[in-house]
Design a protein around this motif. Sequence first.
Motif, PDB file in Angstrom:
ATOM      1  N   ASN A 214      16.292  27.491  19.700  1.00 26.60           N
ATOM      2  CA  ASN A 214      17.032  28.879  20.284  1.00 26.60           C
ATOM      3  C   ASN A 214      16.894  30.335  20.613  1.00 26.60           C
ATOM      4  O   ASN A 214      17.688  31.734  21.246  1.00 26.60           O
ATOM      5  CB  ASN A 214      18.085  29.247  18.860  1.00 26.60           C
ATOM      6  CG  ASN A 214      19.118  27.746  19.077  1.00 26.60           C
ATOM      7  OD1 ASN A 214      19.844  27.573  19.561  1.00 26.60           O
ATOM      8  ND2 ASN A 214      18.853  27.820  17.616  1.00 26.60           N
ATOM      9  N   SER A 215      15.382  30.207  21.048  1.00 25.20           N
ATOM     10  CA  SER A 215      14.816  31.551  20.933  1.00 25.20           C
ATOM     11  C   SER A 215      14.122  31.311  23.229  1.00 25.20           C
ATOM     12  O   SER A 215      14.195  30.618  23.678  1.00 25.20           O
ATOM     13  CB  SER A 215      13.190  31.497  20.638  1.00 25.20           C
ATOM     14  OG  SER A 215      12.536  32.187  21.241  1.00 25.20           O
ATOM     15  N   SER A 216      14.216  32.761  23.315  1.00 28.88           N
ATOM     16  CA  SER A 216      13.408  32.782  24.748  1.00 28.88           C
ATOM     17  C   SER A 216      12.579  32.596  24.939  1.00 28.88           C
ATOM     18  O   SER A 216      11.718  33.429  26.067  1.00 28.88           O
ATOM     19  CB  SER A 216      14.529  34.128  25.158  1.00 28.88           C
ATOM     20  OG  SER A 216      14.264  35.521  24.467  1.00 28.88           O
ATOM     21  N   LEU A 217      11.503  32.679  23.689  1.00 26.65           N
ATOM     22  CA  LEU A 217      10.518  32.576  24.034  1.00 26.65           C
ATOM     23  C   LEU A 217       9.632  32.345  25.289  1.00 26.65           C
ATOM     24  O   LEU A 217       9.710  31.016  25.463  1.00 26.65           O
ATOM     25  CB  LEU A 217       9.678  31.977  22.537  1.00 26.65           C
ATOM     26  CG  LEU A 217      10.058  33.159  20.920  1.00 26.65           C
ATOM     27  CD1 LEU A 217       8.622  32.772  20.184  1.00 26.65           C
ATOM     28  CD2 LEU A 217       8.672  34.625  21.861  1.00 26.65           C
ATOM     29  N   HIS A 218       8.658  32.238  25.762  1.00 26.88           N
ATOM     30  CA  HIS A 218       7.835  31.855  26.400  1.00 26.88           C
ATOM     31  C   HIS A 218       7.535  30.311  25.957  1.00 26.88           C
ATOM     32  O   HIS A 218       7.220  30.059  25.047  1.00 26.88           O
ATOM     33  CB  HIS A 218       6.522  32.380  27.186  1.00 26.88           C
ATOM     34  CG  HIS A 218       6.038  31.589  27.583  1.00 26.88           C
ATOM     35  ND1 HIS A 218       4.693  30.366  27.952  1.00 26.88           N
ATOM     36  CD2 HIS A 218       5.896  32.044  29.707  1.00 26.88           C
ATOM     37  CE1 HIS A 218       4.448  29.668  29.328  1.00 26.88           C
ATOM     38  NE2 HIS A 218       5.257  30.686  30.022  1.00 26.88           N
ATOM     39  N   ILE A 219       7.427  28.892  26.715  1.00 25.20           N
ATOM     40  CA  ILE A 219       7.580  27.457  26.623  1.00 25.20           C
ATOM     41  C   ILE A 219       5.845  27.653  25.500  1.00 25.20           C
ATOM     42  O   ILE A 219       5.944  27.066  24.686  1.00 25.20           O
ATOM     43  CB  ILE A 219       7.338  26.168  27.169  1.00 25.20           C
ATOM     44  CG1 ILE A 219       7.495  25.637  27.252  1.00 25.20           C
ATOM     45  CG2 ILE A 219       6.384  26.299  28.437  1.00 25.20           C
ATOM     46  CD1 ILE A 219       8.562  24.678  26.378  1.00 25.20           C
ATOM     47  N   LEU A 220       4.859  27.810  26.021  1.00 31.97           N
ATOM     48  CA  LEU A 220       3.904  27.363  25.535  1.00 31.97           C
ATOM     49  C   LEU A 220       4.125  28.820  24.013  1.00 31.97           C
ATOM     50  O   LEU A 220       3.217  27.930  23.257  1.00 31.97           O
ATOM     51  CB  LEU A 220       2.572  28.539  26.712  1.00 31.97           C
ATOM     52  CG  LEU A 220       2.389  27.759  27.594  1.00 31.97           C
ATOM     53  CD1 LEU A 220       0.911  28.372  28.109  1.00 31.97           C
ATOM     54  CD2 LEU A 220       1.969  26.400  27.013  1.00 31.97           C
ATOM     55  N   GLN A 221       4.705  29.910  23.565  1.00 38.63           N
ATOM     56  CA  GLN A 221       4.982  30.099  22.843  1.00 38.63           C
ATOM     57  C   GLN A 221       5.845  29.320  21.701  1.00 38.63           C
ATOM     58  O   GLN A 221       4.849  29.352  20.488  1.00 38.63           O
ATOM     59  CB  GLN A 221       5.612  31.650  22.690  1.00 38.63           C
ATOM     60  CG  GLN A 221       4.464  32.878  23.088  1.00 38.63           C
ATOM     61  CD  GLN A 221       5.123  34.197  23.212  1.00 38.63           C
ATOM     62  OE1 GLN A 221       5.959  34.003  24.302  1.00 38.63           O
ATOM     63  NE2 GLN A 221       4.182  34.770  23.294  1.00 38.63           N
ATOM     64  N   LYS A 222       6.280  28.671  21.979  1.00 33.54           N
ATOM     65  CA  LYS A 222       7.314  28.176  20.927  1.00 33.54           C
ATOM     66  C   LYS A 222       6.075  26.663  20.849  1.00 33.54           C
ATOM     67  O   LYS A 222       6.511  26.573  19.403  1.00 33.54           O
ATOM     68  CB  LYS A 222       8.290  27.020  21.835  1.00 33.54           C
ATOM     69  CG  LYS A 222       9.717  28.572  22.489  1.00 33.54           C
ATOM     70  CD  LYS A 222      10.792  27.329  23.281  1.00 33.54           C
ATOM     71  CE  LYS A 222      12.017  28.537  23.840  1.00 33.54           C
ATOM     72  NZ  LYS A 222      13.214  28.103  24.450  1.00 33.54           N
TER      73      LYS A 222
END
Length: 233
Positions: A214-222
């Motif tokens: 549910n986050s808008s974080l960058h995919i690498l951070q996720k």
Amino acid sequence: MEELFNLTYKDEVEILKDEPDFESLGDEKYLNHEDMEARLYWAFCRPNGSRAEQIADKNPLVSIMAFNHSKLSALKRFQLLHIDVIENENLRVKIRNRARMLFRSLVDDDFVELNKVLDLVPVYLPVAIDQLKNGRKWNDMIASEKEVTKFIQKAKEFLDEELLSALYIKLVNFEELDSSEIKELLENTIKIKVEIDEIILNYYKEQTYKWTQNSSLHILQKKGLEKLANKLI
């Protein structure tokens, strides 16, 4: 004061109430009185709550009365309570309401005192569980993963979805955390994971994945957070 000796204890206490040092006079007169009825009545009406030695009275009925009218902590009260009250269901019923109120407060707290009380009086585990499931919540204090683990280990045979949901509420709410706080939580939990129940570890892993989805974080951070979460199990 000699004229008081022919009166009932209730009447004696009523007369003492007019004295400026009423409580200290009552303590001197009744704390160690040879008559159980006198000690019982003083445990009931002592203005600032019953004292520790009243809960520790040799008579279980005095102990019960003092337990119910004390202002001491739950742990201290149960430590002092007459052993017959703990072991006898017919006596325990006489502290049922007070015990329920004490456990309501204990489950709302950080579980430290709760676990100590349950170590002392495991017979009250069902009361603690009932308060977790059904009691009115008074505050939002969380408990540490270690303390919740201790409780889970005590309550293994009672675990169901309702109890687990109540226990999850006592843990960190991922919805209130940002990515750096989740990272810190996961790293700290990984360090002590051998001391944490798998139920909690799995819950933290699931909550991490739910948060990243549910986050808008960058995919690498996720992926970085999810990789950390995978190390929990």
